[in-house]
Design a protein around this motif. Structure first.
Motif: not given
Length: 361
Positions: A168, A165, A184
């Motif tokens: 990203r 995460m 996401l």
């Protein structure tokens, strides 16, 4: 600055101690400091001094009929130029006044948007934590301790999810944009679960972010227009930002989270963890029918703390959220407030009655 009088414009002499503007009043006179020094008070406390000739006072009241945001008094004999009605003709014929107004509005806009962004950053961080929890629950499982091979494997996968995460989000131009987290969640196939979890927190409102983004765009467009003609629209935009900030500050959820996060940042992790463990033990001591029960409950709170620290990736973790999960947030908040209030340097401080020999590993 020239003191040539025009219609609706005059000079005023202010003996020391004279009140020029009172907080909360609605009146549209704009003042320009010619000499002397003025003090600005908000809520009875002095917050600023004005002593530079040419500085403007009361721009929002004059341009947008906004209630006076502060009280202004002369702290020495002073002279001001009073413009009872700021017309387009005055702005065109007095470009220095227009310039000073633009500077004052720019400062207000910047300060207010920065405060709004602070709240939106908190909202975004809470949403990231919610999405991470959803992913970990659905893709990994509910275990958080590391005592068995299965639990160790799950802890490893939780760490990988958090790292992915972060990777990203690091490549996103605006990681705080709520649409990024929506994307996401969609990529991981947990959109429905993510939205359902967000619905439990109605103050995590995406509309706030969109409104701030629009106001910033409006401001950039206004700055491209000829200055005298854009002044009033700039003032209205500043008022809209201040109204948005006021909405954020009135949200009980975000105010409480912000205040508790601020206090937790003053107290080291080990102190907060020891405090939470002892509080949890005290709140649940009636359930300890045996040594085995006591061990089970202590293992539960320790596992919750370890999970939160692992998910955060550092000791900068919000243990208030853990306390809420354990059902002892009121007691935890009270003792954290006490720790902060009882010492100027809470780094190594633990309330004596909360000391414990159980350590965090």
């Amino acid at each position: 600055m020239a003191r040539k009088k025009a219609k609706g414009v005059d000079t005023r002499w202010l003996p020391a101690g004279t009140e020029l503007i009172r907080e909360g009043r609605v009146e549209g006179t704009l003042y320009v400091l010619l000499s002397g020094e003025l003090a600005v008070y908000k809520g009875g406390e002095e917050i600023n001094r004005i002593s530079t000739p040419g500085d403007v006072i009361g721009e929002l009241g004059a341009l947008a009929e906004w209630p006076r945001t502060a009280t202004v008094m002369a702290v020495s004999p002073a002279e001001v130029l009073a413009i009872r009605r700021v017309t387009q003709e005055i702005l065109v014929s007095h470009p220095s006044v227009a310039d000073k107004l633009a500077q004052a509005l720019e400062k207000r806009f910047r300060v207010s948007t920065n405060k709004c962004h602070m709240y939106l950053t908190l909202i975004a961080s809470l949403k990231r934590a919610i999405l991470q929890d959803v992913l970990c629950e659905l893709l990994v499982g509910g275990h958080s301790a590391r005592n068995t091979p299965q639990e160790m494997a799950e802890a490893f996968h939780r760490s990988r999810i958090r790292k992915r995460m972060e990777e990203r989000l690091a490549v996103e131009p605006d990681p705080d944009d709520p649409r990024v987290l929506e994307r996401l969640a969609s990529d991981y196939g947990v959109s429905e679960e993510y939205r359902a979890r967000l619905a439990q927190y109605p103050w995590l409102d995406d509309a706030l972010s969109e409104r701030l983004r629009k106001l910033r765009n409006d401001w950039d467009l206004l700055k491209e227009r000829p200055l005298p003609h854009a002044i009033r629209e700039m003032a209205r935009t500043v008022v809209q930002v201040m109204e948005l900030l006021n909405e954020m500050e009135q949200m009980p959820g975000i105010r409480k989270e912000m205040e508790i996060l601020r206090m937790e940042n003053l107290v080291p992790f080990i102190t907060r963890a020891e405090t939470l463990k002892t509080i949890y033990r005290r709140v649940n001591q009636e359930q300890f029918r045996s040594e085995k029960d006591r061990f089970f409950h202590e293992r539960k709170v320790l596992a919750a703390i370890q999970k939160a620290r692992a998910d955060a990736g550092s000791d900068e973790v919000n243990l208030y959220a853990v306390a809420k999960e354990l059902g002892c947030e009121t007691e935890y908040e009270f003792h954290i407030r006490s720790i902060v209030a009882m010492t100027d340097t809470p780094t190594d401080y633990v309330l004596p009655e909360l000391r414990t020999d159980v350590t965090i590993t």
